[in-house]
Write a protein that holds these residues in place. Structure first.
Motif, PDB file in Angstrom:
ATOM      1  N   SER A  83      -7.449  -4.131  -1.037  1.00  0.00           N
ATOM      2  CA  SER A  83      -6.204  -3.628  -0.429  1.00  0.00           C
ATOM      3  C   SER A  83      -5.032  -4.593  -0.483  1.00  0.00           C
ATOM      4  O   SER A  83      -3.889  -4.188  -0.250  1.00  0.00           O
ATOM      5  CB  SER A  83      -6.454  -3.202   1.026  1.00  0.00           C
ATOM      6  OG  SER A  83      -6.773  -4.321   1.832  1.00  0.00           O
TER       7      SER A  83
ATOM      8  N   VAL B 106      -1.414   2.531  -4.964  1.00  0.00           N
ATOM      9  CA  VAL B 106      -2.520   1.744  -4.425  1.00  0.00           C
ATOM     10  C   VAL B 106      -3.539   2.663  -3.744  1.00  0.00           C
ATOM     11  O   VAL B 106      -4.752   2.484  -3.896  1.00  0.00           O
ATOM     12  CB  VAL B 106      -2.005   0.671  -3.444  1.00  0.00           C
ATOM     13  CG1 VAL B 106      -3.165   0.028  -2.669  1.00  0.00           C
ATOM     14  CG2 VAL B 106      -1.227  -0.403  -4.201  1.00  0.00           C
TER      15      VAL B 106
ATOM     16  N   VAL C 218       0.829  -1.203   0.000  1.00  0.00           N
ATOM     17  CA  VAL C 218       0.000   0.000   0.000  1.00  0.00           C
ATOM     18  C   VAL C 218       0.864   1.252   0.000  1.00  0.00           C
ATOM     19  O   VAL C 218       1.217   1.811   1.043  1.00  0.00           O
ATOM     20  CB  VAL C 218      -0.977   0.009   1.200  1.00  0.00           C
ATOM     21  CG1 VAL C 218      -1.831   1.287   1.182  1.00  0.00           C
ATOM     22  CG2 VAL C 218      -1.883  -1.210   1.144  1.00  0.00           C
TER      23      VAL C 218
END
Length: 257
Positions: free
Chosen positions: A209, A117, A113
């Motif tokens: 995620s 992202v 992340v």
């Protein structure tokens, strides 16, 4: 009512055969589009829009184009048919900041992340919410970039949040590539988010995620809002209602024939 395509073709003084020749189509294909016997693909929407120099939504909604010189603010007699959903992002900056802090507190520590992202998570949170509930969550403005949707003024908002001391931007390495990450310094103010909004964000984070930046970029490239937008131009929220099943998050009742 005659289709928008027929209206634009006749306005340009073109026959069906002439238009077909200009676009490399058969006359029969043009006839089917004009008679609503064939659905417009994303590629054909772009082709017709560029040829007639109109917004792609004309073909999606089968509505005559709104001419640029029309001043909606000065008009006090707006036709009832134009009272459709507001398509201008609200840019709820306060809510954006809390959503970003919520995302960072929930999944920001995951090694994948980084900035790219985060861009895609924000995009899908916003656009999926709009498709599901027909109202905006953050309402950020996104533009079409090479690697997918990018929120406008993101860097400026991050700078504001750093100045406020609520997050910190850091540079790290991820698979030998430089990655920009954001560390939250405080918890989000959840009073600005409804239970419905929080549940939606949680579902999106659970669904997306763990994906890499490339996987999310590739996925966004299949999304109709990104597909039909011009390069470096704003991605329109209204186009979520014409998504393909692969990216749609809403179940639509089938229309009667």
């Amino acid at each position: 009512m005659a289709s928008v395509l027929k209206f634009l073709r006749e306005k340009a003084s073109l026959s069906q055969e002439e238009l077909a020749k200009e676009l490399g189509l058969s006359r029969q294909t043009v006839v089917k589009y004009e008679n609503s016997e064939m659905n417009f693909s994303a590629e054909m929407i772009k082709k017709f829009s560029h040829f007639f120099d109109v917004d792609y939504s004309c073909f999606i909604d089968n509505k005559l184009p709104v001419f640029r010189e029309y001043n909606i603010i000065e008009s006090d007699s707006m036709p009832e048919k134009q009272a459709f959903r507001i398509n201008i992002p609200q840019n709820n900056i306060l809510k954006f900041k809390q959503v970003l802090l919520y995302i960072l507190n929930k999944v920001g520590a995951k090694p994948n992340v980084g900035q790219t992202v985060i861009y895609k998570l924000l995009y899908f949170i916003d656009f999926d919410y709009y498709e599901l509930f027909e109202e905006q969550l953050m309402g950020l403005t996104y533009i079409k970039n090479t690697y997918g949707p990018t929120p406008v003024d993101f860097a400026k908002l991050i700078a504001e949040m750093e100045k406020e001391g609520v997050l910190e931007e850091v540079k790290t390495k991820y698979f030998k590539k430089e990655q920009t990450k954001y560390l939250p310094r405080i918890k989000p103010d959840l009073s600005l988010l409804s239970a419905q909004e929080l549940n939606h964000i949680d579902r999106e984070l659970e669904r997306l995620s763990d994906k890499s930046a490339k996987e999310l970029s590739d996925f966004s490239h299949k999304d109709i809002p990104w597909v039909v937008a011009a390069d470096k131009e704003v991605i329109e929220y209204e186009s979520v209602f014409y998504r393909a099943p692969e990216t749609s998050v809403r179940e639509y009742a089938e229309e009667d024939d």
